[in-house]
Design an enzyme around this catalytic site. Structure first.
Site, PDB file in Angstrom:
ATOM      1  N   GLU A 128       0.830  -1.221   0.000  1.00  0.00           N
ATOM      2  CA  GLU A 128       0.000   0.000   0.000  1.00  0.00           C
ATOM      3  C   GLU A 128       0.856   1.259   0.000  1.00  0.00           C
ATOM      4  O   GLU A 128       1.638   1.484   0.938  1.00  0.00           O
ATOM      5  CB  GLU A 128      -0.922  -0.012   1.236  1.00  0.00           C
ATOM      6  CG  GLU A 128      -1.905   1.148   1.206  1.00  0.00           C
ATOM      7  CD  GLU A 128      -2.913   1.118   2.354  1.00  0.00           C
ATOM      8  OE1 GLU A 128      -3.105   0.055   2.976  1.00  0.00           O
ATOM      9  OE2 GLU A 128      -3.497   2.184   2.618  1.00  0.00           O
TER      10      GLU A 128
ATOM     11  N   LYS B 170      -7.610  -0.303  11.483  1.00  0.00           N
ATOM     12  CA  LYS B 170      -6.953  -0.738  10.233  1.00  0.00           C
ATOM     13  C   LYS B 170      -5.725   0.128   9.980  1.00  0.00           C
ATOM     14  O   LYS B 170      -4.678  -0.351   9.537  1.00  0.00           O
ATOM     15  CB  LYS B 170      -7.936  -0.654   9.056  1.00  0.00           C
ATOM     16  CG  LYS B 170      -7.461  -1.370   7.791  1.00  0.00           C
ATOM     17  CD  LYS B 170      -6.530  -0.541   6.917  1.00  0.00           C
ATOM     18  CE  LYS B 170      -6.091  -1.293   5.669  1.00  0.00           C
ATOM     19  NZ  LYS B 170      -5.208  -0.501   4.804  1.00  0.00           N
TER      20      LYS B 170
ATOM     21  N   ASP C  98       3.889 -14.469  12.157  1.00  0.00           N
ATOM     22  CA  ASP C  98       2.551 -14.859  11.721  1.00  0.00           C
ATOM     23  C   ASP C  98       1.607 -13.672  11.909  1.00  0.00           C
ATOM     24  O   ASP C  98       1.094 -13.433  13.000  1.00  0.00           O
ATOM     25  CB  ASP C  98       2.115 -16.068  12.572  1.00  0.00           C
ATOM     26  CG  ASP C  98       0.760 -16.611  12.171  1.00  0.00           C
ATOM     27  OD1 ASP C  98      -0.018 -15.883  11.520  1.00  0.00           O
ATOM     28  OD2 ASP C  98       0.479 -17.766  12.519  1.00  0.00           O
TER      29      ASP C  98
ATOM     30  N   HIS D 217      -2.298  11.544   0.215  1.00  0.00           N
ATOM     31  CA  HIS D 217      -1.955  10.295  -0.466  1.00  0.00           C
ATOM     32  C   HIS D 217      -1.858  10.456  -1.969  1.00  0.00           C
ATOM     33  O   HIS D 217      -1.390   9.556  -2.648  1.00  0.00           O
ATOM     34  CB  HIS D 217      -3.035   9.238  -0.209  1.00  0.00           C
ATOM     35  CG  HIS D 217      -2.981   8.674   1.171  1.00  0.00           C
ATOM     36  ND1 HIS D 217      -3.610   7.510   1.511  1.00  0.00           N
ATOM     37  CD2 HIS D 217      -2.355   9.101   2.280  1.00  0.00           C
ATOM     38  CE1 HIS D 217      -3.394   7.266   2.789  1.00  0.00           C
ATOM     39  NE2 HIS D 217      -2.645   8.214   3.275  1.00  0.00           N
TER      40      HIS D 217
HETATM   41  P1  NDP Z   1       8.462 -23.309  16.317  1.00  0.00           P
HETATM   42  O1  NDP Z   1       7.950 -24.616  16.775  1.00  0.00           O
HETATM   43  O2  NDP Z   1       8.899 -23.177  14.900  1.00  0.00           O
HETATM   44  O3  NDP Z   1       9.629 -22.764  17.231  1.00  0.00           O
HETATM   45  C1  NDP Z   1       9.670 -22.912  18.583  1.00  0.00           C
HETATM   46  C2  NDP Z   1      10.913 -23.711  18.902  1.00  0.00           C
HETATM   47  O4  NDP Z   1      12.067 -22.886  18.804  1.00  0.00           O
HETATM   48  C3  NDP Z   1      10.938 -24.221  20.306  1.00  0.00           C
HETATM   49  O5  NDP Z   1      10.129 -25.346  20.448  1.00  0.00           O
HETATM   50  C4  NDP Z   1      12.413 -24.510  20.489  1.00  0.00           C
HETATM   51  O6  NDP Z   1      12.684 -25.757  19.866  1.00  0.00           O
HETATM   52  C5  NDP Z   1      13.085 -23.459  19.623  1.00  0.00           C
HETATM   53  N1  NDP Z   1      13.758 -22.389  20.389  1.00  0.00           N
HETATM   54  C6  NDP Z   1      15.049 -21.999  20.208  1.00  0.00           C
HETATM   55  N2  NDP Z   1      15.383 -21.017  21.045  1.00  0.00           N
HETATM   56  C7  NDP Z   1      14.287 -20.768  21.816  1.00  0.00           C
HETATM   57  C8  NDP Z   1      14.028 -19.857  22.882  1.00  0.00           C
HETATM   58  N3  NDP Z   1      14.948 -18.997  23.331  1.00  0.00           N
HETATM   59  N4  NDP Z   1      12.799 -19.847  23.424  1.00  0.00           N
HETATM   60  C9  NDP Z   1      11.840 -20.688  22.985  1.00  0.00           C
HETATM   61  N5  NDP Z   1      12.035 -21.592  21.990  1.00  0.00           N
HETATM   62  C10 NDP Z   1      13.252 -21.637  21.400  1.00  0.00           C
HETATM   63  O7  NDP Z   1       7.376 -22.178  16.503  1.00  0.00           O
HETATM   64  P2  NDP Z   1       6.346 -21.795  17.620  1.00  0.00           P
HETATM   65  O8  NDP Z   1       6.045 -22.873  18.598  1.00  0.00           O
HETATM   66  O9  NDP Z   1       6.816 -20.494  18.164  1.00  0.00           O
HETATM   67  O10 NDP Z   1       5.052 -21.579  16.739  1.00  0.00           O
HETATM   68  C11 NDP Z   1       5.003 -20.547  15.774  1.00  0.00           C
HETATM   69  C12 NDP Z   1       4.553 -21.095  14.451  1.00  0.00           C
HETATM   70  O11 NDP Z   1       3.313 -21.794  14.618  1.00  0.00           O
HETATM   71  C13 NDP Z   1       4.285 -20.017  13.447  1.00  0.00           C
HETATM   72  O12 NDP Z   1       4.846 -20.432  12.216  1.00  0.00           O
HETATM   73  C14 NDP Z   1       2.768 -19.998  13.327  1.00  0.00           C
HETATM   74  O13 NDP Z   1       2.379 -19.588  12.042  1.00  0.00           O
HETATM   75  C15 NDP Z   1       2.400 -21.427  13.582  1.00  0.00           C
HETATM   76  N6  NDP Z   1       1.073 -21.737  14.092  1.00  0.00           N
HETATM   77  C16 NDP Z   1       0.178 -20.788  14.497  1.00  0.00           C
HETATM   78  C17 NDP Z   1      -1.059 -21.137  14.982  1.00  0.00           C
HETATM   79  C18 NDP Z   1      -1.982 -20.067  15.466  1.00  0.00           C
HETATM   80  O14 NDP Z   1      -1.612 -18.914  15.542  1.00  0.00           O
HETATM   81  N7  NDP Z   1      -3.241 -20.394  15.798  1.00  0.00           N
HETATM   82  C19 NDP Z   1      -1.456 -22.543  15.106  1.00  0.00           C
HETATM   83  C20 NDP Z   1      -0.416 -23.459  14.688  1.00  0.00           C
HETATM   84  C21 NDP Z   1       0.784 -23.077  14.198  1.00  0.00           C
HETATM   85  P3  NDP Z   1      13.795 -26.763  20.423  1.00  0.00           P
HETATM   86  O15 NDP Z   1      13.233 -27.320  21.675  1.00  0.00           O
HETATM   87  O16 NDP Z   1      13.897 -27.778  19.334  1.00  0.00           O
HETATM   88  O17 NDP Z   1      15.042 -25.969  20.619  1.00  0.00           O
END
Ligand code: NDP
Length: 416
Positions: free
Chosen positions: A78, A257, A273, A370
């Site tokens: 936009e 918005k 997200d 704009h």
């Molecule tokens: P991920 O599962 O991709 O990442 C989280 C992982 O990052 C943790 O499990 C951990 O894995 C690792 N990690 C590394 N460093 C850290 C830290 N300092 N603190 C916490 N975790 C760390 O993503 P999220 O669980 O955050 O979920 C986000 C994704 O889920 C987005 O892509 C979203 O689009 C999607 N989503 C959204 C929904 C909704 O909004 N309703 C529903 C379902 C999915 P490890 O233990 O392996 O190190």
């Protein structure tokens, strides 16, 4: 469905493209464009991947938050959004910049129970709180090493049939959707063996009232003056506009918005997200039962003062953070180092965006400010080249109703 689409997701890239090209009648040039934008050889980020859809990215400048001046990468299609973010930030910087505070950063999820007696469930969860938190953490133990973990459980009666068990989790530097869903499913499995009730679902909630950023800032009234209005008058009119967004849901939707113009553009640039942020923001705007403007503006003798509480459920790690190469560069450009700084910056851009929109709205009107950008966009989308823009825009400005036909006519004339 024609059987040629069966197992489309298993087909190699070229085969997928051939099928789409045949179905849609794509030309070789169109296919070339799709191939040029292809960037994911492993194709594992999303399903049925064919190409990347590019959106323009710009950078808002001079966004002062908690005493630091940031550049903010913004992804948006936009025109005028980034100009407005910079403009609003400049006004707020004149008052000392935006103050941002992240009050808490917990993500929630829920287990919906059908036909469980509410008072019994409430007593059960109170009695088993510590055990349930342990089960949640055991299902995703790494979160403890990141300094987070499940924090508390509570029970809400939705009606005489349904009850929600709500889990709140400190998800560390991640947004936490996946980790919360894992925890909720582990808890659901355990609960199934403990009680005689049906579990309808177990899922993260995008309502994020414990991931709220409080942002505030002020603008010296003199900074708001225009050629035809004093700063005092502009300030008073912005306060009126803010009040209308509290009174009227139609206006509130547009007020918000405008805020999301900045919030989404920065959220996307940081690889997060934005549907989750949108969902959190709008449900929060309706939390009293009436949908209201998220920001409010008031006046003192010398200043216009704005403030806003905005849920920003995002993460500095996880999701698309590592997958999209520009995200790391964008965080470096923005000079942010963790989730809380990222949340603060996104909310601050929202407030700056809101200020610029309100100022334009109560002074010259949105369209005038704009116009140049809209005309540029109109000219470009109808084939004008960069070097032709000044002439085309100049001629469009003389017209009462500049439109695509007019651009084509002007281009024809000047190219002759
Ligand atoms: P991920 O599962 O991709 O990442 C989280 C992982 O990052 C943790 O499990 C951990 O894995 C690792 N990690 C590394 N460093 C850290 C830290 N300092 N603190 C916490 N975790 C760390 O993503 P999220 O669980 O955050 O979920 C986000 C994704 O889920 C987005 O892509 C979203 O689009 C999607 N989503 C959204 C929904 C909704 O909004 N309703 C529903 C379902 C999915 P490890 O233990 O392996 O190190």
């Amino acid at each position: 469905m024609d059987s040629k689409w069966n197992h489309f997701y298993k087909k190699p890239f070229q085969k997928r493209l051939d099928l789409i090209a045949e179905e849609a009648g794509l030309t070789p040039d169109q296919l070339d464009l799709i191939k040029q934008q292809f960037s994911q050889p492993s194709g594992q980020v999303i399903e049925n991947y064919v190409t990347d859809f590019g959106l323009p990215q710009g950078v808002a400048v001079g966004v002062v938050v908690n005493g630091h001046s940031h550049l903010v990468p913004m992804v948006t299609e936009e025109p005028s959004v980034i100009a407005a973010a910079s403009n609003g930030s400049r006004l707020l910087a004149a008052g000392g910049g935006i103050q941002a505070e992240v009050a808490s950063q917990l993500t929630g999820g829920q287990i919906i129970i059908k036909n469980g007696a509410f008072s019994q469930l409430r007593a059960f969860v109170a009695d088993h709180q510590a055990e349930m938190i342990e089960i949640a953490n055991d299902s995703h133990p790494s979160i403890l090493s990141y300094g987070g973990g499940a924090k508390r459980l509570s029970v809400r009666q939705l009606d005489s049939t349904f009850t929600s068990i709500d889990l709140m989790v400190d998800t560390g530097e991640a947004m936490g959707a996946n980790m919360i869903n894992t925890m909720l499913e582990a808890l659901s499995n355990w609960l199934r063996n403990q009680m005689n009730a049906e579990i309808t679902m177990a899922i993260l909630t995008n309502y994020a009232d414990e991931a709220v950023v409080h942002v505030s800032g002020k603008v010296p009234l003199a900074q708001l003056a225009t050629q035809s209005m004093s700063g005092q008058v502009v300030g008073r009119r912005i306060v009126d506009a803010s009040q209308v967004a509290q009174l009227d849901f139609r206006r509130a939707a547009t007020h918000n918005k405008g805020i999301m113009n900045g919030v989404d553009a920065a959220t996307i640039a940081f690889g997060n997200d934005w549907r989750a942020v949108e969902s959190a923001v709008h449900s929060y705007a309706a939390r009293t039962g009436a949908y209201k403007g998220l920001s409010t503006w008031q006046m003192s003798d010398k200043d216009l003062i704005g403030q806003m509480d905005l849920p920003v459920p995002i993460g500095f790690v996880g999701g698309a953070n590592k997958v999209l190469p520009l995200v790391a560069i964008n965080k470096q450009i923005a000079a942010i180092h963790n989730t809380q700084e990222e949340m603060a910056l996104i909310a601050a851009v929202g407030l700056a965006q809101n200020l610029a929109a309100l100022k334009a709205l109560v002074t010259e009107g949105i369209q005038k400010g704009h116009m140049n950008l809209q005309l540029k966009s109109l000219a470009l989308s109808n084939g004008a080249q960069d070097f032709e823009l000044p002439q085309v825009i100049n001629q469009l400005r003389q017209l009462k109703n500049p439109d695509s036909r007019a651009v084509k006519q002007i281009l024809k004339t000047i190219r002759r």
